[in-house]
Motif scaffolding. Structure first.
Motif, PDB file in Angstrom:
ATOM      1  N   VAL A 146       0.835  -1.204   0.000  1.00  9.91           N
ATOM      2  CA  VAL A 146       0.000   0.000   0.000  1.00  9.91           C
ATOM      3  C   VAL A 146       0.871   1.256   0.000  1.00  9.91           C
ATOM      4  CG1 VAL A 146      -1.669   1.302   1.384  1.00  9.91           C
ATOM      5  CG2 VAL A 146      -1.972  -1.145   1.049  1.00  9.91           C
ATOM      6  N   MET A 147       1.959   1.238   0.771  1.00  7.42           N
ATOM      7  CA  MET A 147       2.855   2.404   0.806  1.00  7.42           C
ATOM      8  C   MET A 147       3.541   2.611  -0.537  1.00  7.42           C
ATOM      9  SD  MET A 147       2.490   3.870   3.677  1.00  7.42           S
ATOM     10  CE  MET A 147       3.882   4.958   3.695  1.00  7.42           C
ATOM     11  N   ASN A 148       3.988   1.533  -1.193  1.00  8.15           N
ATOM     12  CA  ASN A 148       4.603   1.682  -2.520  1.00  8.15           C
ATOM     13  C   ASN A 148       3.616   2.292  -3.502  1.00  8.15           C
ATOM     14  OD1 ASN A 148       7.017   0.655  -1.667  1.00  8.15           O
ATOM     15  ND2 ASN A 148       6.951  -1.168  -2.934  1.00  8.15           N
ATOM     16  N   PHE A 149       2.374   1.827  -3.465  1.00 10.99           N
ATOM     17  CA  PHE A 149       1.364   2.391  -4.355  1.00 10.99           C
ATOM     18  C   PHE A 149       1.138   3.871  -4.053  1.00 10.99           C
ATOM     19  CE2 PHE A 149      -2.976   3.379  -5.616  1.00 10.99           C
ATOM     20  CZ  PHE A 149      -2.957   2.951  -6.938  1.00 10.99           C
ATOM     21  N   SER A 150       1.125   4.225  -2.780  1.00 16.32           N
ATOM     22  CA  SER A 150       0.924   5.629  -2.395  1.00 16.32           C
ATOM     23  C   SER A 150       2.064   6.512  -2.896  1.00 16.32           C
ATOM     24  CB  SER A 150       0.820   5.747  -0.878  1.00 16.32           C
ATOM     25  OG  SER A 150      -0.257   4.997  -0.405  1.00 16.32           O
ATOM     26  N   PHE A 151       3.295   6.015  -2.807  1.00 21.80           N
ATOM     27  CA  PHE A 151       4.420   6.792  -3.331  1.00 21.80           C
ATOM     28  C   PHE A 151       4.339   6.916  -4.853  1.00 21.80           C
ATOM     29  CE2 PHE A 151       6.995   5.561   0.610  1.00 21.80           C
ATOM     30  CZ  PHE A 151       6.681   6.747   1.236  1.00 21.80           C
ATOM     31  N   GLY A 152       3.832   5.896  -5.524  1.00 19.95           N
ATOM     32  CA  GLY A 152       3.629   6.002  -6.971  1.00 19.95           C
ATOM     33  C   GLY A 152       2.621   7.076  -7.318  1.00 19.95           C
ATOM     34  N   VAL A 153       1.578   7.202  -6.511  1.00 15.72           N
ATOM     35  CA  VAL A 153       0.583   8.256  -6.736  1.00 15.72           C
ATOM     36  C   VAL A 153       1.206   9.629  -6.504  1.00 15.72           C
ATOM     37  CG1 VAL A 153      -1.591   9.202  -5.876  1.00 15.72           C
ATOM     38  CG2 VAL A 153      -1.372   6.752  -6.263  1.00 15.72           C
ATOM     39  N   VAL A 154       2.092   9.735  -5.501  1.00 22.19           N
ATOM     40  CA  VAL A 154       2.784  11.007  -5.272  1.00 22.19           C
ATOM     41  C   VAL A 154       3.631  11.359  -6.491  1.00 22.19           C
ATOM     42  CG1 VAL A 154       4.577  12.135  -3.890  1.00 22.19           C
ATOM     43  CG2 VAL A 154       2.778  10.836  -2.774  1.00 22.19           C
ATOM     44  N   PHE A 155       4.307  10.379  -7.082  1.00 18.62           N
ATOM     45  CA  PHE A 155       5.123  10.638  -8.278  1.00 18.62           C
ATOM     46  C   PHE A 155       4.264  11.031  -9.472  1.00 18.62           C
ATOM     47  CE2 PHE A 155       8.601   7.769  -6.508  1.00 18.62           C
ATOM     48  CZ  PHE A 155       9.373   8.839  -6.131  1.00 18.62           C
TER      49      PHE A 155
END
Length: 195
Positions: free
Chosen positions: A59-68
Motif C-alpha cells: 500500500v505504501m509503494n502504491f501511495s508513493f507512486g501516486v505522489v510521483f
C-alpha cells in the motif's frame, strides 16, 4: 417457605428444587485441546504479522507512486525514472498478494495454498530485488531531476529532499520485503505437514 429463605439471593437464582454442588470439594480438571492449524503458535503469529507488513509495504509503494504522478508539473518536463519503470505499482500488487497469501495460509492450510504462497513470495522477492536495482538507477539518473529544472534554489532543495526521501523509503521497503519474502519462499521445514 419461611421468611429467611425469601431474602436469600441463592433462592432467587436457584429455586429450592435445584441443589447447588459444593464447589470447595470439587476437583478442577483441565483438558488441553490441539489447535486446528499445523503450524506452531509462534510461527503462525509471525506469519500473520509479516503478511500484514507485506500488505502495508504494498500500500505504501502504491501511495508513493501516486505522489510521483503529480511530479509532471512546471518546470519539470518529465516523470522520474522510478515512476516510468512502473515499480511502485507492480511491486504493490506483488507485495499485497504475497502478504495476503501468508495471512490466508495461517488461517487455512492446504497443499495448493502452501505452493501458491511460496510462489508468490518468490515472485515478491524477485520484484523486491528488481526494485532495489531500479531505485539505485533512479537515484543515479534523477540526481539532478529537480535542481536542473527549478528556477530558485530554495524550491530545488525542498522538492529534491522530498524526492530523495521517497526514494530512500522505497529502497527500505524493498530491502525489507526482499528479506521477508525470501524467508518464506525458501523455508520448507514448517511446511512438511502440507507437502
Amino acid at each position: 417457605m419461611d421468611s429467611n429463605s425469601a431474602h436469600n439471593p441463592v433462592f432467587l437464582v436457584f429455586p429450592p428444587e435445584i441443589n447447588v454442588p459444593d464447589l470447595r470439594s470439587t476437583e478442577l480438571i483441565a483438558t488441553a485441546y490441539n489447535t486446528s492449524g499445523p503450524f506452531p503458535k509462534s510461527l503462525a503469529t509471525k506469519m500473520k504479522i509479516l503478511g500484514a507488513m507485506q500488505i502495508l509495504f504494498g500500500v505504501m509503494n502504491f501511495s508513493f507512486g501516486v505522489v510521483f504522478l503529480f511530479t509532471l508539473e512546471n518546470p519539470y518536463p518529465r516523470f522520474p525514472f522510478i515512476f516510468v519503470s512502473g515499480y511502485p505499482f507492480w511491486s504493490s500488487v506483488l507485495f499485497i498478494n504475497s502478504g495476503a497469501f501468508l495471512v490466508a495460509l495461517e488461517r487455512k492450510t492446504t497443499k495448493t495454498l502452501v505452493k501458491l504462497s511460496r510462489l508468490m513470495n518468490f515472485l515478491s522477492a524477485l520484484g523486491a530485488l528488481a526494485g532495489v536495482i531500479l531505485i539505485t538507477f533512479g537515484l543515479i539518473l534523477d540526481q539532478h531531476f529537480f535542481c536542473g529544472y527549478a528556477g530558485t534554489a530554495t524550491q530545488c532543495e525542498a522538492v529534491a529532499t522530498l524526492f530523495i526521501g521517497i526514494l530512500i523509503m522505497l529502497m527500505a521497503f524493498s530491502i525489507t520485503e526482499l528479506f521477508i519474502s525470501l524467508s518464506f519462499s525458501v523455508m520448507r521445514r514448517p511446511f512438511y505437514c502440507c507437502d
